[in-house]
Design a protein around this motif. Structure first.
Motif, mmCIF file in Angstrom:
data_model
loop_
_atom_site.group_PDB
_atom_site.id
_atom_site.type_symbol
_atom_site.label_atom_id
_atom_site.label_comp_id
_atom_site.label_asym_id
_atom_site.label_seq_id
_atom_site.Cartn_x
_atom_site.Cartn_y
_atom_site.Cartn_z
ATOM 1 N N GLU A 53 0.814 -1.221 0.000
ATOM 2 C CA GLU A 53 0.000 0.000 0.000
ATOM 3 C C GLU A 53 0.848 1.272 0.000
ATOM 4 O O GLU A 53 0.506 2.248 -0.674
ATOM 5 C CB GLU A 53 -0.959 -0.005 1.190
ATOM 6 C CG GLU A 53 -2.104 -0.992 1.050
ATOM 7 C CD GLU A 53 -3.184 -0.539 0.084
ATOM 8 O OE1 GLU A 53 -3.243 0.659 -0.263
ATOM 9 O OE2 GLU A 53 -3.989 -1.391 -0.323
ATOM 10 N N VAL A 54 1.943 1.276 0.745
ATOM 11 C CA VAL A 54 2.825 2.454 0.737
ATOM 12 C C VAL A 54 3.349 2.690 -0.675
ATOM 13 O O VAL A 54 3.348 3.822 -1.172
ATOM 14 C CB VAL A 54 3.984 2.307 1.757
ATOM 15 C CG1 VAL A 54 5.052 3.379 1.533
ATOM 16 C CG2 VAL A 54 3.448 2.388 3.178
ATOM 17 N N GLU A 55 3.789 1.627 -1.336
ATOM 18 C CA GLU A 55 4.297 1.798 -2.699
ATOM 19 C C GLU A 55 3.197 2.269 -3.650
ATOM 20 O O GLU A 55 3.407 3.186 -4.449
ATOM 21 C CB GLU A 55 4.916 0.502 -3.218
ATOM 22 C CG GLU A 55 5.552 0.697 -4.593
ATOM 23 C CD GLU A 55 6.293 -0.507 -5.117
ATOM 24 O OE1 GLU A 55 7.007 -0.348 -6.116
ATOM 25 O OE2 GLU A 55 6.155 -1.610 -4.539
ATOM 26 N N GLU A 56 2.003 1.675 -3.557
ATOM 27 C CA GLU A 56 0.906 2.078 -4.434
ATOM 28 C C GLU A 56 0.536 3.545 -4.248
ATOM 29 O O GLU A 56 0.282 4.258 -5.226
ATOM 30 C CB GLU A 56 -0.340 1.220 -4.170
ATOM 31 C CG GLU A 56 -0.255 -0.188 -4.683
ATOM 32 C CD GLU A 56 -1.477 -1.034 -4.308
ATOM 33 O OE1 GLU A 56 -2.465 -0.479 -3.771
ATOM 34 O OE2 GLU A 56 -1.429 -2.254 -4.551
ATOM 35 N N GLU A 57 0.473 3.996 -3.005
ATOM 36 C CA GLU A 57 -0.056 5.332 -2.721
ATOM 37 C C GLU A 57 0.993 6.441 -2.715
ATOM 38 O O GLU A 57 0.628 7.608 -2.862
ATOM 39 C CB GLU A 57 -0.801 5.319 -1.387
ATOM 40 C CG GLU A 57 -2.061 4.475 -1.448
ATOM 41 C CD GLU A 57 -2.870 4.494 -0.175
ATOM 42 O OE1 GLU A 57 -2.430 5.086 0.831
ATOM 43 O OE2 GLU A 57 -3.957 3.888 -0.165
ATOM 44 N N THR A 58 2.268 6.085 -2.531
ATOM 45 C CA THR A 58 3.285 7.144 -2.412
ATOM 46 C C THR A 58 4.476 6.987 -3.357
ATOM 47 O O THR A 58 5.236 7.926 -3.533
ATOM 48 C CB THR A 58 3.853 7.207 -0.981
ATOM 49 O OG1 THR A 58 4.688 6.070 -0.741
ATOM 50 C CG2 THR A 58 2.742 7.297 0.060
ATOM 51 N N GLY A 59 4.683 5.797 -3.914
ATOM 52 C CA GLY A 59 5.848 5.554 -4.752
ATOM 53 C C GLY A 59 7.063 5.060 -4.003
ATOM 54 O O GLY A 59 8.053 4.656 -4.599
ATOM 55 N N TYR A 60 7.014 5.098 -2.689
ATOM 56 C CA TYR A 60 8.159 4.685 -1.880
ATOM 57 C C TYR A 60 8.135 3.184 -1.580
ATOM 58 O O TYR A 60 7.070 2.586 -1.431
ATOM 59 C CB TYR A 60 8.176 5.417 -0.538
ATOM 60 C CG TYR A 60 8.572 6.859 -0.609
ATOM 61 C CD1 TYR A 60 9.836 7.244 -1.040
ATOM 62 C CD2 TYR A 60 7.686 7.852 -0.207
ATOM 63 C CE1 TYR A 60 10.205 8.577 -1.076
ATOM 64 C CE2 TYR A 60 8.044 9.196 -0.240
ATOM 65 C CZ TYR A 60 9.301 9.548 -0.682
ATOM 66 O OH TYR A 60 9.672 10.867 -0.713
ATOM 67 N N LEU A 61 9.326 2.615 -1.444
ATOM 68 C CA LEU A 61 9.485 1.263 -0.930
ATOM 69 C C LEU A 61 9.664 1.399 0.576
ATOM 70 O O LEU A 61 10.410 2.267 1.042
ATOM 71 C CB LEU A 61 10.703 0.593 -1.553
ATOM 72 C CG LEU A 61 10.704 0.521 -3.081
ATOM 73 C CD1 LEU A 61 12.005 -0.091 -3.576
ATOM 74 C CD2 LEU A 61 9.504 -0.248 -3.587
ATOM 75 N N ALA A 62 8.980 0.567 1.336
ATOM 76 C CA ALA A 62 8.997 0.699 2.791
ATOM 77 C C ALA A 62 9.283 -0.637 3.446
ATOM 78 O O ALA A 62 9.033 -1.694 2.871
ATOM 79 C CB ALA A 62 7.652 1.234 3.288
ATOM 80 N N GLU A 63 9.775 -0.545 4.668
ATOM 81 C CA GLU A 63 10.024 -1.726 5.491
ATOM 82 C C GLU A 63 9.422 -1.477 6.872
ATOM 83 O O GLU A 63 9.758 -0.475 7.511
ATOM 84 C CB GLU A 63 11.527 -1.953 5.616
ATOM 85 C CG GLU A 63 11.897 -3.061 6.563
ATOM 86 C CD GLU A 63 13.403 -3.168 6.752
ATOM 87 O OE1 GLU A 63 13.882 -4.305 6.720
ATOM 88 O OE2 GLU A 63 14.068 -2.136 6.955
ATOM 89 N N PRO A 64 8.531 -2.357 7.328
ATOM 90 C CA PRO A 64 8.009 -2.191 8.683
ATOM 91 C C PRO A 64 9.131 -2.368 9.708
ATOM 92 O O PRO A 64 9.946 -3.284 9.570
ATOM 93 C CB PRO A 64 6.974 -3.307 8.819
ATOM 94 C CG PRO A 64 6.687 -3.768 7.433
ATOM 95 C CD PRO A 64 7.915 -3.488 6.642
ATOM 96 N N THR A 65 9.179 -1.475 10.695
ATOM 97 C CA THR A 65 10.191 -1.568 11.747
ATOM 98 C C THR A 65 9.590 -1.848 13.114
ATOM 99 O O THR A 65 10.301 -2.279 14.012
ATOM 100 C CB THR A 65 11.032 -0.281 11.822
ATOM 101 O OG1 THR A 65 10.168 0.827 12.067
ATOM 102 C CG2 THR A 65 11.803 -0.058 10.525
ATOM 103 N N ALA A 66 8.294 -1.588 13.270
ATOM 104 C CA ALA A 66 7.634 -1.853 14.554
ATOM 105 C C ALA A 66 6.131 -1.929 14.339
ATOM 106 O O ALA A 66 5.573 -1.208 13.513
ATOM 107 C CB ALA A 66 7.944 -0.755 15.566
#
Length: 155
Positions: A53-66
């Protein structure tokens, strides 16, 4: 009465005193800022949902940290020509860090813009309540993952 349960995962991404938000477009055209995230597909892991969802909505690749917490909302509705409904949303909130990508708006989805906002400006934004809940969980880190903003004991 029609019952509906929606499970979703959302990202709280704060860096340099700014938060990443996506602008949600409601069915009536109203636009309000929200946390990047959304509905979990059947069989999908919630941590994978928030990354997708982060990639779809913002273009960023994300990693959950907590895992920050879980929020539950419930709404009833009456619609013309349909039975009354009872909706429950289970919202899983993660802190994430960005690992790549670049800021861009979603196309053809439920959001139309993504942007960084100074934390100090958030109270003045047209936003959904989930933004405040996510920031509360991020700041307070409650042991049971429940925001004081939604806990009936604090009402």
């Amino acid at each position: 009465m029609k019952k509906e349960l929606r499970v979703a995962a959302y990202a709280v991404c704060v860096r340099d005193e700014e938060i990443l938000l996506a602008r949600w477009v409601a069915g009536d055209g109203t636009r309000r800022w929200t946390l990047p995230g959304g509905g979990m597909d059947h069989g999908e892991d919630p941590a994978h949902t928030v990354v997708r969802e982060v990639e779809e909505e913002t273009g960023y690749l994300a990693e959950p940290t907590a895992l920050l917490g879980i929020d539950s909302i419930r709404r009833s509705w009456l619609r013309r020509l349909s039975a009354p409904g009872d909706f429950q949303g289970l919202r899983i909130l993660y802190e994430v860090r960005l690992t790549g990508g670049s800021l861009r708006p979603e196309t053809g989805g439920s959001t139309d813009l993504a942007a960084w906002h100074p934390l100090a400006d958030v109270p003045g934004l047209a936003r959904v309540g989930l933004v405040d809940i996510g920031l509360d969980l991020w700041r307070e880190r409650p042991p049971v993952g429940r925001s004081r903003l939604t806990d009936p004991a604090n009402g």
